[in-house]
Design an enzyme around this catalytic site. Structure first.
Site, PDB file in Angstrom:
ATOM      1  N   ASN A 215     -10.880  -2.570  -5.560  1.00  0.00           N
ATOM      2  CA  ASN A 215     -10.076  -1.679  -6.411  1.00  0.00           C
ATOM      3  C   ASN A 215     -10.668  -1.476  -7.812  1.00  0.00           C
ATOM      4  O   ASN A 215     -10.333  -0.518  -8.504  1.00  0.00           O
ATOM      5  CB  ASN A 215      -8.631  -2.182  -6.547  1.00  0.00           C
ATOM      6  CG  ASN A 215      -7.803  -2.033  -5.284  1.00  0.00           C
ATOM      7  OD1 ASN A 215      -6.868  -2.800  -5.046  1.00  0.00           O
ATOM      8  ND2 ASN A 215      -8.115  -1.048  -4.443  1.00  0.00           N
TER       9      ASN A 215
ATOM     10  N   ASP B 265       0.831  -1.213   0.000  1.00  0.00           N
ATOM     11  CA  ASP B 265       0.000   0.000   0.000  1.00  0.00           C
ATOM     12  C   ASP B 265       0.864   1.261   0.000  1.00  0.00           C
ATOM     13  O   ASP B 265       1.977   1.254   0.532  1.00  0.00           O
ATOM     14  CB  ASP B 265      -0.912  -0.024   1.239  1.00  0.00           C
ATOM     15  CG  ASP B 265      -2.084   0.924   1.097  1.00  0.00           C
ATOM     16  OD1 ASP B 265      -2.337   1.411  -0.019  1.00  0.00           O
ATOM     17  OD2 ASP B 265      -2.752   1.185   2.119  1.00  0.00           O
TER      18      ASP B 265
HETATM   19  C1  IPE Z   1      -5.367  -2.793  -0.234  1.00  0.00           C
HETATM   20  O1  IPE Z   1      -5.038  -1.482  -0.427  1.00  0.00           O
HETATM   21  C2  IPE Z   1      -5.378  -3.516  -1.547  1.00  0.00           C
HETATM   22  C3  IPE Z   1      -4.084  -3.688  -2.178  1.00  0.00           C
HETATM   23  C4  IPE Z   1      -2.919  -3.370  -1.677  1.00  0.00           C
HETATM   24  C5  IPE Z   1      -4.114  -4.294  -3.478  1.00  0.00           C
HETATM   25  P1  IPE Z   1      -6.165  -0.347  -0.564  1.00  0.00           P
HETATM   26  O2  IPE Z   1      -5.450   0.945  -0.704  1.00  0.00           O
HETATM   27  O3  IPE Z   1      -7.105  -0.699  -1.648  1.00  0.00           O
HETATM   28  O4  IPE Z   1      -6.919  -0.456   0.820  1.00  0.00           O
HETATM   29  P2  IPE Z   1      -7.746   0.617   1.652  1.00  0.00           P
HETATM   30  O5  IPE Z   1      -8.732   1.232   0.715  1.00  0.00           O
HETATM   31  O6  IPE Z   1      -6.748   1.642   2.149  1.00  0.00           O
HETATM   32  O7  IPE Z   1      -8.359  -0.138   2.778  1.00  0.00           O
HETATM   33  C1  IPE Z   2      -1.488   0.248  -3.413  1.00  0.00           C
HETATM   34  O1  IPE Z   2      -1.293   1.614  -3.423  1.00  0.00           O
HETATM   35  C2  IPE Z   2      -1.709  -0.321  -4.790  1.00  0.00           C
HETATM   36  C3  IPE Z   2      -3.069  -0.791  -5.047  1.00  0.00           C
HETATM   37  C4  IPE Z   2      -4.058  -0.774  -4.215  1.00  0.00           C
HETATM   38  C5  IPE Z   2      -3.321  -1.349  -6.365  1.00  0.00           C
HETATM   39  P1  IPE Z   2      -2.505   2.644  -3.416  1.00  0.00           P
HETATM   40  O2  IPE Z   2      -2.861   2.961  -4.822  1.00  0.00           O
HETATM   41  O3  IPE Z   2      -3.625   2.133  -2.587  1.00  0.00           O
HETATM   42  O4  IPE Z   2      -1.814   3.893  -2.716  1.00  0.00           O
HETATM   43  P2  IPE Z   2      -2.476   4.912  -1.695  1.00  0.00           P
HETATM   44  O5  IPE Z   2      -3.067   4.130  -0.574  1.00  0.00           O
HETATM   45  O6  IPE Z   2      -3.515   5.665  -2.461  1.00  0.00           O
HETATM   46  O7  IPE Z   2      -1.329   5.766  -1.256  1.00  0.00           O
HETATM   47 MG    MG Z   3      -4.094   2.357  -0.620  1.00  0.00          MG
END
Ligand code: IPE
Ligand code: IPE
Ligand code: MG
Length: 248
Positions: free
Chosen positions: A71, A23
């Protein structure tokens, strides 16, 4: 001295299965006034580094949460970029996987992936099937609740078709209906970017997983950070509900 010992790790107490919620790609990009997609591009580099490092350290199972069921609701442009990155990753990494004896596996609602990504995924899994050095599992279009529901539906179908009887529905047999049926439960869960939540990842499997949260954003996570997480894991006492004295 092995690579593992050189880093101060105890080779007898390595986590067998490490799962990672990758994340912070978006925040990494935002801090640099870049588009979120630049963060995902950098995130793929971190995936490469962590897969290689895990293999070097001697981790047997590495599971990466790459794309959740939720996602899909992100902006269309971002979803498309992530699918393109996944496709490129599969093409570029095949040789490296074969070279390092890494078997690719995937969990999630895989048929929801774009057809060319799904086909490339199945093809890569097939081509690496004979590899036994490490199993790399990508969680794609994955949701823990959906996985549990799917397992329940699979059990009902087996009951209706008389493949199993009611007394065969128990704690030992249930995991064989999950997408993770070939994997041991994770020993260590790492979440980057400082968020203290599970976000629908491996809900059944993480009953006794040790959780490690780091402020480091995923694009900045590499071998050094992975070793720090494993060292922290090795300092823990896993009691599984018992008392300390019972463990001796
Ligand atoms: C969790 O991250 C999913 C992945 C790393 C693929 P998210 O960014 O989607 O999770 P939330 O929304 O912060 O809970
Ligand atoms: C994790 O990074 C990757 C995926 C969930 C695919 P994020 O895209 O969730 O990054 P933040 O949480 O917005 O920083
Ligand atoms: Mg995230």
């Amino acid at each position: 001295m092995t690579d593992t010992q050189a880093h101060g790790l105890d080779p007898r107490r390595l986590p067998r299965h490490v799962a990672i919620i990758m994340d912070g790609n978006g925040r990494w990009a935002k801090r640099r006034s870049l588009h979120r997609i630049s963060g995902h591009i950098k995130g793929v580099e971190a995936v490469r580094a962590v897969v290689t490092a895990s293999r070097e350290i001697g981790i047997q199972y590495l599971t990466l949460y790459a794309f959740s069921k939720e996602n899909w609701k992100r902006p269309e442009e971002e979803v498309k970029a992530l699918m393109d990155l996944l496709y490129d990753y599969l093409i570029k990494e095949l040789d490296e996987m074969l070279h390092n004896d890494i078997r690719l596996n995937a969990i999630g609602e895989l048929t929801n992936l774009p057809a060319r990504v799904y086909e490339k995924l199945l093809d890569t899994m097939e081509r690496t099937r004979h590899c036994h050095g490490m199993t790399l599992t990508l969680a794609l279009s994955y949701g823990g609740r959906a996985e549990i529901l799917h397992a329940v539906q699979s059990i009902i179908s087996d009951l209706e078709n008389k493949r199993i009887s009611h007394d065969q529905i128990n704690l030992d047999a249930f995991p064989s209906h999950l997408w993770t049926r070939e994997l041991p439960d994770p020993d260590l869960l790492i979440r980057t970017s400082g968020e203290y939540r599970i976000s629908n990842f491996l809900l059944w499997q993480m009953a006794y997983t040790e959780i490690y949260v780091t402020e480091t954003l995923w694009p900045d996570f590499g071998k050094k950070e992975l070793i720090e997480a494993i060292l922290d894991y090795q300092s823990r006492e896993r009691r599984f509900g018992l008392t300390s004295e019972q463990l001796i």
